[in-house]
Design an enzyme around this catalytic site. Sequence first.
Site, short mmCIF file in Angstrom:
data_model
loop_
_atom_site.label_atom_id
_atom_site.label_comp_id
_atom_site.label_asym_id
_atom_site.label_seq_id
_atom_site.Cartn_x
_atom_site.Cartn_y
_atom_site.Cartn_z
N ASP A 195 19.91 35.56 4.23
CA ASP A 195 20.38 35.87 3.04
C ASP A 195 21.42 35.00 2.46
OD1 ASP A 195 20.04 38.52 1.19
OD2 ASP A 195 22.28 38.00 1.22
N HIS A 238 14.15 43.28 4.80
CA HIS A 238 14.96 42.20 4.65
C HIS A 238 15.78 42.06 5.74
CE1 HIS A 238 17.65 39.63 2.34
NE2 HIS A 238 18.59 40.48 2.55
#
Length: 302
Positions: free
Chosen positions: A107, A273
């Site tokens: 991320d 994610h």
Amino acid sequence: MFENFDQLKLDFGAQSIFLRHSRDGASKPALLLLHGYPQTSAMWHAVAPQLTDTFHVICPDLRGYGRSSKPASDPQHLTYSKREMAKDMVAVMEQLGHKSFYVGAHDRGARVAHRMGLDYPDRVLGLTLLDIAPTREMYAKAGSKFATTYWHWYFLIQKSPLPEQIIGNDPSGFWKLKCFNQAKGENPFTDEALEEYLLSFQSSEAIHASCEDYRAAATIDIEHDNADNGLKLQQPLQVLWAKHGVIESCFDALSLWQNRASDVRGEAVDATHYMAEEIPQVIAERMRAFFLSQIKSKDAAE
């Protein structure tokens, strides 16, 4: 969390970086693991211990996050540019005795790692980046599906203090809304990790710093990318993205990375994610195999 890891706080002038690192690892190849938004180094609690037999594993909190400093921002958002955040990490590794190192990142941390690989090609030996495509290209190619799913990309970049005030009304509620949304409505976090994340996200300084991270991404970070004039990462790059996430559904991740890196391979993995906490064994195995192949190639060449 983090059995057989020590905690340190390293000072750099007025700033400090908190980190966890594996014991008795100084003689091993170094592996720097960088977390994403709005998390801390705790996100590596299930991955990092699996890699300590081979690497000196270092897990810092990025500036603006966790127990690291949250310096005052500036109108150009330079303070939270990925260039400045990368500079922190190079200084951390040097203080720990590592002139060169491998990087695994997720991320926002993966965006720091991308810039670090460009700015410090002699320091960064190889990279594994989790669930991102390059920032500039994601903004340029974003459509309504991406904007709807990753609404926080557009909310957090609004001029201060709009997002800060809204988030500050209920930091924990916002954190869970954003993160559980990216995990298909589920909670993939352990109780201990979640407690650290929520506690670290309570202060107005932490909220503002994390917004500045995104403001920098939409402005000065893209300026830095454009100023590179097509410069590509030269290090071996492995990219893994979530089969059940926005990178898979909205972008051709491998193609975008091939435009920004000379030696890249990757694929979608069966996760959302937060793959480092959903499938930690897979992520650790993929990092180990990728970085060990580079070490063996380097040894053979010497």
